[in-house]
Design a protein around this motif. Structure first.
Motif, PDB file in Angstrom:
ATOM      1  N   LEU A 288     -14.163  -1.453   8.394  1.00  0.00           N
ATOM      2  CA  LEU A 288     -15.422  -1.401   9.134  1.00  0.00           C
ATOM      3  C   LEU A 288     -15.238  -0.685  10.463  1.00  0.00           C
ATOM      4  CD1 LEU A 288     -18.385  -2.281   9.445  1.00  0.00           C
ATOM      5  CD2 LEU A 288     -17.527  -4.401  10.462  1.00  0.00           C
ATOM      6  N   LEU A 289     -14.195  -1.033  11.195  1.00  0.00           N
ATOM      7  CA  LEU A 289     -13.952  -0.407  12.489  1.00  0.00           C
ATOM      8  C   LEU A 289     -13.692   1.091  12.335  1.00  0.00           C
ATOM      9  CD1 LEU A 289     -13.559  -0.428  15.511  1.00  0.00           C
ATOM     10  CD2 LEU A 289     -11.219  -1.242  15.149  1.00  0.00           C
ATOM     11  N   HIS A 290     -12.914   1.469  11.362  1.00  0.00           N
ATOM     12  CA  HIS A 290     -12.617   2.887  11.172  1.00  0.00           C
ATOM     13  C   HIS A 290     -13.864   3.674  10.778  1.00  0.00           C
ATOM     14  CE1 HIS A 290      -8.090   1.937  10.546  1.00  0.00           C
ATOM     15  NE2 HIS A 290      -8.498   1.724  11.769  1.00  0.00           N
ATOM     16  N   ASP A 291     -14.702   3.094   9.925  1.00  0.00           N
ATOM     17  CA  ASP A 291     -15.960   3.760   9.561  1.00  0.00           C
ATOM     18  C   ASP A 291     -16.868   3.915  10.777  1.00  0.00           C
ATOM     19  OD1 ASP A 291     -15.101   3.944   6.955  1.00  0.00           O
ATOM     20  OD2 ASP A 291     -16.367   2.306   6.211  1.00  0.00           O
ATOM     21  N   ALA A 292     -16.956   2.852  11.587  1.00  0.00           N
ATOM     22  CA  ALA A 292     -17.796   2.906  12.785  1.00  0.00           C
ATOM     23  C   ALA A 292     -17.261   3.936  13.775  1.00  0.00           C
ATOM     24  CB  ALA A 292     -17.872   1.527  13.435  1.00  0.00           C
ATOM     25  N   LEU A 293     -15.940   3.973  13.962  1.00  0.00           N
ATOM     26  CA  LEU A 293     -15.356   4.957  14.876  1.00  0.00           C
ATOM     27  C   LEU A 293     -15.587   6.382  14.373  1.00  0.00           C
ATOM     28  CD1 LEU A 293     -12.024   3.204  15.866  1.00  0.00           C
ATOM     29  CD2 LEU A 293     -14.012   3.628  17.338  1.00  0.00           C
ATOM     30  N   ALA A 294     -15.536   6.582  13.071  1.00  0.00           N
ATOM     31  CA  ALA A 294     -15.794   7.908  12.513  1.00  0.00           C
ATOM     32  C   ALA A 294     -17.236   8.332  12.785  1.00  0.00           C
ATOM     33  CB  ALA A 294     -15.511   7.917  11.014  1.00  0.00           C
ATOM     34  N   ARG A 295     -18.163   7.405  12.650  1.00  0.00           N
ATOM     35  CA  ARG A 295     -19.565   7.727  12.921  1.00  0.00           C
ATOM     36  C   ARG A 295     -19.785   8.053  14.394  1.00  0.00           C
ATOM     37  NH1 ARG A 295     -23.630   4.088   9.373  1.00  0.00           N
ATOM     38  NH2 ARG A 295     -22.599   4.382   7.381  1.00  0.00           N
ATOM     39  N   VAL A 296     -19.193   7.251  15.265  1.00  0.00           N
ATOM     40  CA  VAL A 296     -19.350   7.480  16.705  1.00  0.00           C
ATOM     41  C   VAL A 296     -18.642   8.770  17.107  1.00  0.00           C
ATOM     42  CG1 VAL A 296     -18.774   6.570  18.988  1.00  0.00           C
ATOM     43  CG2 VAL A 296     -19.716   5.052  17.252  1.00  0.00           C
ATOM     44  N   TYR A 297     -17.481   9.020  16.543  1.00  0.00           N
ATOM     45  CA  TYR A 297     -16.737  10.227  16.890  1.00  0.00           C
ATOM     46  C   TYR A 297     -17.526  11.487  16.515  1.00  0.00           C
ATOM     47  CZ  TYR A 297     -12.767  13.315  17.619  1.00  0.00           C
ATOM     48  OH  TYR A 297     -11.948  14.299  18.083  1.00  0.00           O
ATOM     49  N   ALA A 298     -18.226  11.425  15.394  1.00  0.00           N
ATOM     50  CA  ALA A 298     -19.023  12.566  14.961  1.00  0.00           C
ATOM     51  C   ALA A 298     -20.165  12.861  15.933  1.00  0.00           C
ATOM     52  CB  ALA A 298     -19.570  12.331  13.560  1.00  0.00           C
ATOM     53  N   ARG A 299     -20.628  11.832  16.628  1.00  0.00           N
ATOM     54  CA  ARG A 299     -21.748  11.993  17.572  1.00  0.00           C
ATOM     55  C   ARG A 299     -21.327  11.744  19.018  1.00  0.00           C
ATOM     56  NH1 ARG A 299     -26.731  12.529  16.450  1.00  0.00           N
ATOM     57  NH2 ARG A 299     -27.351  11.148  18.137  1.00  0.00           N
ATOM     58  N   ARG A 300     -20.070  11.966  19.325  1.00  0.00           N
ATOM     59  CA  ARG A 300     -19.559  11.638  20.657  1.00  0.00           C
ATOM     60  C   ARG A 300     -20.215  12.461  21.756  1.00  0.00           C
ATOM     61  NH1 ARG A 300     -15.945  14.644  18.042  1.00  0.00           N
ATOM     62  NH2 ARG A 300     -14.993  16.420  19.092  1.00  0.00           N
ATOM     63  N   GLY A 301     -20.765  13.610  21.443  1.00  0.00           N
ATOM     64  CA  GLY A 301     -21.444  14.413  22.457  1.00  0.00           C
ATOM     65  C   GLY A 301     -22.718  13.768  22.973  1.00  0.00           C
ATOM     66  N   ALA A 302     -23.286  12.854  22.191  1.00  0.00           N
ATOM     67  CA  ALA A 302     -24.524  12.177  22.589  1.00  0.00           C
ATOM     68  C   ALA A 302     -24.264  11.029  23.564  1.00  0.00           C
ATOM     69  CB  ALA A 302     -25.245  11.639  21.350  1.00  0.00           C
ATOM     70  N   ILE A 303     -23.019  10.629  23.718  1.00  0.00           N
ATOM     71  CA  ILE A 303     -22.680   9.530  24.618  1.00  0.00           C
ATOM     72  C   ILE A 303     -22.507  10.115  26.015  1.00  0.00           C
ATOM     73  CG2 ILE A 303     -21.057   7.676  25.135  1.00  0.00           C
ATOM     74  CD1 ILE A 303     -20.297   7.679  22.173  1.00  0.00           C
ATOM     75  N   ARG A 304     -23.487   9.868  26.866  1.00  0.00           N
ATOM     76  CA  ARG A 304     -23.449  10.430  28.210  1.00  0.00           C
ATOM     77  C   ARG A 304     -22.638   9.561  29.169  1.00  0.00           C
ATOM     78  NH1 ARG A 304     -27.076  14.368  27.534  1.00  0.00           N
ATOM     79  NH2 ARG A 304     -28.956  13.997  26.368  1.00  0.00           N
TER      80      ARG A 304
ATOM     81  N   ASP B  87       0.870  17.743  28.931  1.00  0.00           N
ATOM     82  CA  ASP B  87       1.344  18.956  28.254  1.00  0.00           C
ATOM     83  C   ASP B  87       0.340  20.112  28.336  1.00  0.00           C
ATOM     84  OD1 ASP B  87      -0.594  18.077  26.534  1.00  0.00           O
ATOM     85  OD2 ASP B  87       0.706  17.957  24.781  1.00  0.00           O
ATOM     86  N   GLY B  88      -0.781  19.915  29.045  1.00  0.00           N
ATOM     87  CA  GLY B  88      -1.744  20.986  29.245  1.00  0.00           C
ATOM     88  C   GLY B  88      -2.876  21.014  28.236  1.00  0.00           C
ATOM     89  N   THR B  89      -2.855  20.142  27.232  1.00  0.00           N
ATOM     90  CA  THR B  89      -3.931  20.112  26.246  1.00  0.00           C
ATOM     91  C   THR B  89      -5.021  19.147  26.716  1.00  0.00           C
ATOM     92  OG1 THR B  89      -2.859  18.358  24.979  1.00  0.00           O
ATOM     93  CG2 THR B  89      -2.367  20.638  24.345  1.00  0.00           C
ATOM     94  N   ALA B  90      -6.225  19.391  26.243  1.00  0.00           N
ATOM     95  CA  ALA B  90      -7.355  18.543  26.639  1.00  0.00           C
ATOM     96  C   ALA B  90      -7.321  17.238  25.858  1.00  0.00           C
ATOM     97  CB  ALA B  90      -8.659  19.273  26.373  1.00  0.00           C
ATOM     98  N   SER B  91      -7.655  16.137  26.542  1.00  0.00           N
ATOM     99  CA  SER B  91      -7.748  14.852  25.867  1.00  0.00           C
ATOM    100  C   SER B  91      -9.214  14.442  25.801  1.00  0.00           C
ATOM    101  CB  SER B  91      -6.933  13.781  26.594  1.00  0.00           C
ATOM    102  OG  SER B  91      -7.516  13.503  27.848  1.00  0.00           O
ATOM    103  N   ASP B  92      -9.581  13.824  24.739  1.00  0.00           N
ATOM    104  CA  ASP B  92     -10.944  13.380  24.529  1.00  0.00           C
ATOM    105  C   ASP B  92     -11.093  11.985  25.132  1.00  0.00           C
ATOM    106  OD1 ASP B  92     -13.471  12.867  23.660  1.00  0.00           O
ATOM    107  OD2 ASP B  92     -13.072  13.246  21.551  1.00  0.00           O
ATOM    108  N   PRO B  93     -12.110  11.746  25.963  1.00  0.00           N
ATOM    109  CA  PRO B  93     -12.300  10.410  26.534  1.00  0.00           C
ATOM    110  C   PRO B  93     -12.489   9.331  25.462  1.00  0.00           C
ATOM    111  CG  PRO B  93     -13.701  12.001  27.635  1.00  0.00           C
ATOM    112  CD  PRO B  93     -13.068  12.702  26.479  1.00  0.00           C
TER     113      PRO B  93
END
Length: 111
Positions: A44-60, A9-15
């Motif tokens: 636990l999984l949702h909390d962990a995903l929230a933490r990782v999502y907040a710092r997703r720019g650091a994942i090269r 649909d033309g929108t960007a998707s997050d990896p």
């Protein structure tokens, strides 16, 4: 994980979104092995995903995302365990003891 692809649909998707969609069940099974309870595992999984999502720019490296999430799950679980370990629930308040002196008098020294 800085590169974003385009959806039809033309929108960007997050990896990271794509990674979660592909690996959610495996991550949930891992969280269940850590907690022993499916409801706690989801939390636990949702909390962990929230933490990782907040710092997703650091994942090269996109291949390292699973390691980041698993490490976040373990660290989050250990933090929760430490908090609850200090808490002791009893039906009654514990009795307080007064220190006994060897001479039957107060332990306070007189000056």
């Amino acid at each position: 994980m800085k590169r974003e692809s385009m959806r039809p649909d033309g929108t960007a998707s997050d990896p990271l979104d794509e990674f979660v969609a592909a690996r959610y069940q495996a991550l949930l099974r891992g969280a269940f092995l850590i907690t022993g309870d499916i409801h706690d595992a989801r939390d636990l999984l949702h909390d962990a995903l929230a933490r990782v999502y907040a710092r997703r720019g650091a994942i090269r490296d996109p291949g390292a995302a699973e390691g980041y999430v698993r490490k976040a799950m373990v660290r989050t679980h250990v933090s929760r365990w430490r908090r609850t370990r200090r808490e002791v629930l009893t039906p009654r308040l514990p009795e307080t003891r007064r220190p006994r002196s060897s001479h039957g008098t107060s332990n306070w020294r007189r000056r």
